[in-house]
Design a protein around this motif. Structure first.
Motif, PDB file in Angstrom:
ATOM      1  N   ASN A  70      -1.134   3.879   2.573  1.00  0.00           N
ATOM      2  CA  ASN A  70      -2.550   3.775   2.934  1.00  0.00           C
ATOM      3  C   ASN A  70      -3.242   5.137   2.943  1.00  0.00           C
ATOM      4  O   ASN A  70      -4.034   5.444   3.826  1.00  0.00           O
ATOM      5  CB  ASN A  70      -2.724   3.088   4.291  1.00  0.00           C
ATOM      6  CG  ASN A  70      -2.279   1.655   4.263  1.00  0.00           C
ATOM      7  OD1 ASN A  70      -2.469   0.951   3.284  1.00  0.00           O
ATOM      8  ND2 ASN A  70      -1.654   1.209   5.339  1.00  0.00           N
ATOM      9  N   GLY A  71      -2.907   5.984   1.970  1.00  0.00           N
ATOM     10  CA  GLY A  71      -3.565   7.279   1.833  1.00  0.00           C
ATOM     11  C   GLY A  71      -3.004   8.398   2.692  1.00  0.00           C
ATOM     12  O   GLY A  71      -3.493   9.526   2.630  1.00  0.00           O
ATOM     13  N   THR A  72      -1.978   8.123   3.478  1.00  0.00           N
ATOM     14  CA  THR A  72      -1.353   9.151   4.318  1.00  0.00           C
ATOM     15  C   THR A  72       0.008   9.510   3.743  1.00  0.00           C
ATOM     16  O   THR A  72       0.811   8.621   3.462  1.00  0.00           O
ATOM     17  CB  THR A  72      -1.179   8.635   5.766  1.00  0.00           C
ATOM     18  OG1 THR A  72      -2.461   8.286   6.291  1.00  0.00           O
ATOM     19  CG2 THR A  72      -0.538   9.688   6.649  1.00  0.00           C
ATOM     20  N   VAL A  73       0.273  10.801   3.584  1.00  0.00           N
ATOM     21  CA  VAL A  73       1.547  11.256   3.038  1.00  0.00           C
ATOM     22  C   VAL A  73       2.651  10.979   4.055  1.00  0.00           C
ATOM     23  O   VAL A  73       2.563  11.403   5.211  1.00  0.00           O
ATOM     24  CB  VAL A  73       1.509  12.765   2.691  1.00  0.00           C
ATOM     25  CG1 VAL A  73       2.871  13.243   2.208  1.00  0.00           C
ATOM     26  CG2 VAL A  73       0.436  13.041   1.641  1.00  0.00           C
TER      27      VAL A  73
ATOM     28  N   ALA B  57       0.812  -1.223   0.000  1.00  0.00           N
ATOM     29  CA  ALA B  57       0.000   0.000   0.000  1.00  0.00           C
ATOM     30  C   ALA B  57       0.844   1.271   0.000  1.00  0.00           C
ATOM     31  O   ALA B  57       0.440   2.299   0.518  1.00  0.00           O
ATOM     32  CB  ALA B  57      -0.984   0.006   1.167  1.00  0.00           C
ATOM     33  N   LEU B  58       2.030   1.205  -0.587  1.00  0.00           N
ATOM     34  CA  LEU B  58       2.891   2.382  -0.695  1.00  0.00           C
ATOM     35  C   LEU B  58       2.834   2.863  -2.138  1.00  0.00           C
ATOM     36  O   LEU B  58       3.100   2.092  -3.056  1.00  0.00           O
ATOM     37  CB  LEU B  58       4.328   2.012  -0.322  1.00  0.00           C
ATOM     38  CG  LEU B  58       5.264   3.174  -0.050  1.00  0.00           C
ATOM     39  CD1 LEU B  58       4.984   3.748   1.335  1.00  0.00           C
ATOM     40  CD2 LEU B  58       6.701   2.710  -0.114  1.00  0.00           C
ATOM     41  N   THR B  59       2.454   4.111  -2.336  1.00  0.00           N
ATOM     42  CA  THR B  59       2.347   4.652  -3.693  1.00  0.00           C
ATOM     43  C   THR B  59       3.140   5.932  -3.822  1.00  0.00           C
ATOM     44  O   THR B  59       3.271   6.703  -2.873  1.00  0.00           O
ATOM     45  CB  THR B  59       0.880   4.946  -4.072  1.00  0.00           C
ATOM     46  OG1 THR B  59       0.327   5.869  -3.131  1.00  0.00           O
ATOM     47  CG2 THR B  59       0.048   3.688  -4.124  1.00  0.00           C
ATOM     48  N   LEU B  60       3.684   6.126  -5.004  1.00  0.00           N
ATOM     49  CA  LEU B  60       4.347   7.379  -5.350  1.00  0.00           C
ATOM     50  C   LEU B  60       3.331   8.156  -6.179  1.00  0.00           C
ATOM     51  O   LEU B  60       2.809   7.647  -7.164  1.00  0.00           O
ATOM     52  CB  LEU B  60       5.610   7.107  -6.165  1.00  0.00           C
ATOM     53  CG  LEU B  60       6.495   8.315  -6.427  1.00  0.00           C
ATOM     54  CD1 LEU B  60       7.937   7.880  -6.501  1.00  0.00           C
ATOM     55  CD2 LEU B  60       6.113   9.043  -7.671  1.00  0.00           C
TER      56      LEU B  60
END
Length: 146
Positions: A125-128, A101-104
């Motif tokens: 998970n949607g948190t920066v 759940a890690l996105t750039l």
């Protein structure tokens, strides 16, 4: 001179794992900056995706995530290179590539009164977790790199 002493003191406080993470962050930033500079972006993107591709995923403690983010930011500030948001986000994504759940994310600022401005950040998970910005600025996502 005070900040130099501060960085030396912080280095001395780091555990062996912390020092290794800091050194990995430093090397990653230099290699990413070099790749972004000399390779066409499409080639860089394919290479980076290949390097980040991992069959194993696993939870990493929040403490280690925080240490990695600190290491990337601190190394980027200390290196004699211009390392803005994209290399920092890429280094964070690479170093934490096994975290699910890690996105750039890449976005553009939504403000018609200003010139075009882009920003890259990393979310879990949607948190920066890397690349926060002031609440007065609004970015519209244009690309998510899982």
């Amino acid at each position: 001179m005070g900040t130099f002493k501060h960085h030396i003191a912080k280095w001395n406080e780091l555990s062996g794992e912390g020092k290794a993470i800091f050194l990995k962050a430093t090397v990653s930033l230099v290699l990413i900056k070099t790749g972004l500079t000399i390779l066409p972006f499409g080639t860089f993107r394919k290479l980076f995706h290949w390097l980040c591709d991992t069959k194993s995923v696993g939870e990493i403690s929040q403490e280690r995530i925080d240490l990695t983010v600190w290491a990337v930011d601190t190394a980027a500030n200390l290196l004699p290179l211009e390392l803005l948001c994209l290399p920092r986000a890429l280094a964070t994504k690479y170093l934490l590539r096994k975290v699910p759940a890690l996105t750039l994310e890449i976005g553009i600022e939504v403000n018609p009164a200003k010139q075009f401005e882009a920003h890259a950040w990393v979310e879990k998970n949607g948190t920066v977790i890397m690349g926060n910005w002031p609440q007065s600025v609004l970015y519209q996502r244009i690309w998510v790199w899982n």
